[in-house]
Design an enzyme around this catalytic site. Structure first.
Site, PDB file in Angstrom:
ATOM      1  N   LYS A 224     -16.301  -7.615   9.651  1.00  0.00           N
ATOM      2  CA  LYS A 224     -17.221  -7.336  10.642  1.00  0.00           C
ATOM      3  C   LYS A 224     -16.184  -7.539  11.999  1.00  0.00           C
ATOM      4  O   LYS A 224     -16.533  -6.643  13.124  1.00  0.00           O
ATOM      5  CB  LYS A 224     -17.994  -8.491  11.097  1.00  0.00           C
ATOM      6  CG  LYS A 224     -19.207  -8.721  10.026  1.00  0.00           C
ATOM      7  CD  LYS A 224     -20.363  -9.543  10.551  1.00  0.00           C
ATOM      8  CE  LYS A 224     -21.680  -9.165   9.642  1.00  0.00           C
ATOM      9  NZ  LYS A 224     -21.409  -9.770   8.117  1.00  0.00           N
TER      10      LYS A 224
ATOM     11  N   HIS B 188       0.744  -1.276  -0.023  1.00  0.00           N
ATOM     12  CA  HIS B 188      -0.016   0.102   0.091  1.00  0.00           C
ATOM     13  C   HIS B 188       0.790   1.363  -0.058  1.00  0.00           C
ATOM     14  O   HIS B 188       0.543   2.276  -0.751  1.00  0.00           O
ATOM     15  CB  HIS B 188      -0.882   0.076   1.228  1.00  0.00           C
ATOM     16  CG  HIS B 188      -1.806  -1.190   1.402  1.00  0.00           C
ATOM     17  ND1 HIS B 188      -2.149  -1.772   2.597  1.00  0.00           N
ATOM     18  CD2 HIS B 188      -2.636  -1.519   0.551  1.00  0.00           C
ATOM     19  CE1 HIS B 188      -3.086  -2.764   2.318  1.00  0.00           C
ATOM     20  NE2 HIS B 188      -3.424  -2.411   1.195  1.00  0.00           N
TER      21      HIS B 188
ATOM     22  N   SER C 282      -2.780  -7.852   3.123  1.00  0.00           N
ATOM     23  CA  SER C 282      -3.188  -7.670   4.475  1.00  0.00           C
ATOM     24  C   SER C 282      -3.575  -8.711   5.126  1.00  0.00           C
ATOM     25  O   SER C 282      -3.255  -9.502   6.325  1.00  0.00           O
ATOM     26  CB  SER C 282      -4.458  -6.650   4.642  1.00  0.00           C
ATOM     27  OG  SER C 282      -3.903  -5.291   4.269  1.00  0.00           O
TER      28      SER C 282
ATOM     29  N   ARG D 199      -1.433  -6.464  -8.133  1.00  0.00           N
ATOM     30  CA  ARG D 199      -0.179  -7.054  -7.680  1.00  0.00           C
ATOM     31  C   ARG D 199      -0.071  -8.153  -9.083  1.00  0.00           C
ATOM     32  O   ARG D 199       1.139  -8.571  -9.245  1.00  0.00           O
ATOM     33  CB  ARG D 199      -0.414  -7.707  -6.402  1.00  0.00           C
ATOM     34  CG  ARG D 199      -0.335  -6.918  -5.390  1.00  0.00           C
ATOM     35  CD  ARG D 199      -0.826  -7.369  -3.935  1.00  0.00           C
ATOM     36  NE  ARG D 199      -2.290  -7.890  -4.234  1.00  0.00           N
ATOM     37  CZ  ARG D 199      -2.948  -8.156  -3.225  1.00  0.00           C
ATOM     38  NH1 ARG D 199      -2.481  -8.085  -2.306  1.00  0.00           N
ATOM     39  NH2 ARG D 199      -4.431  -8.546  -3.480  1.00  0.00           N
TER      40      ARG D 199
END
Ligand code: PNS
Length: 165
Positions: A42, A18, A129, A91
């Site tokens: 969530k 990022h 991530s 990517r």
């Protein structure tokens, strides 16, 4: 005319992939907004306040990078901000299908907004991530793949989660 770009995502956590895209975007556009989607997951590892704080610290040396949060449709946020461009990182070929669908859906929703794809440096092309969280939680090394501040916060987070069980 100055160009404002929006780089949207969950950033849970911010990775060096990022960071690479944001630094490239900051060189290309007059201003780039890192827009973090509220409630993307969530149960995120980092709260929105933590993610905003981390990104604010990592990019404090770049005056044309702004950190913000958004809810709802991305194109509505982009329009509200009077931005012209959505930046997304590509990517690998595996990213393409999902990104292609999103870009075309966003274009259908608002034809005035252009999606621009940027490739991170190849050493970051396999980082996500999700993988960072998995590897770190299982005791793997993520040094060099995330900003130092993220590594530090991950360490604290995992320690506090372990202390609770
Ligand atoms: O971190 P991610 O998962 O790559 O980010 C995905 C994101 C936040 C860009 C996407 O889920 C999004 O734009 N969500 C906002 C809701 C929306 O506009 N959905 C329609 C997209 S075509």
């Amino acid at each position: 005319m100055s160009t404002l770009a929006v780089y949207p995502g969950s950033f849970d956590p911010l990775t060096n992939g990022h960071v690479d895209i944001i630094e490239r975007g900051a060189r290309l556009f007059d201003r780039i907004v890192v827009a973090m989607l509220v409630n993307a997951e969530k149960s995120p590892l980092f709260s929105m306040a933590e993610r905003v704080e981390i990104a604010g610290t990592v990019f404090k040396h770049l005056p044309n990078v702004e950190i913000d949060t958004f809810e709802g449709l991305l194109v509505d946020y982009v329009e509200r901000r009077k931005a012209q461009v959505i930046v997304r990182g590509l990517r690998a070929v595996s990213d393409f299908e999902y990104e292609f669908q999103m870009a075309l859906m966003n274009r259908r929703l608002n034809g005035n907004i252009e999606t621009v794809f940027m490739m991170p440096a190849e050493q970051y092309s396999y980082i996500s991530s999700r993988l960072i969280k998995e590897v770190f939680s299982l005791g793997g090394r993520v040094h060099g793949l995330v900003p130092d501040m993220v590594e530090e916060r991950l360490r604290k987070k995992v320690a506090s989660l372990k202390a609770r069980v």
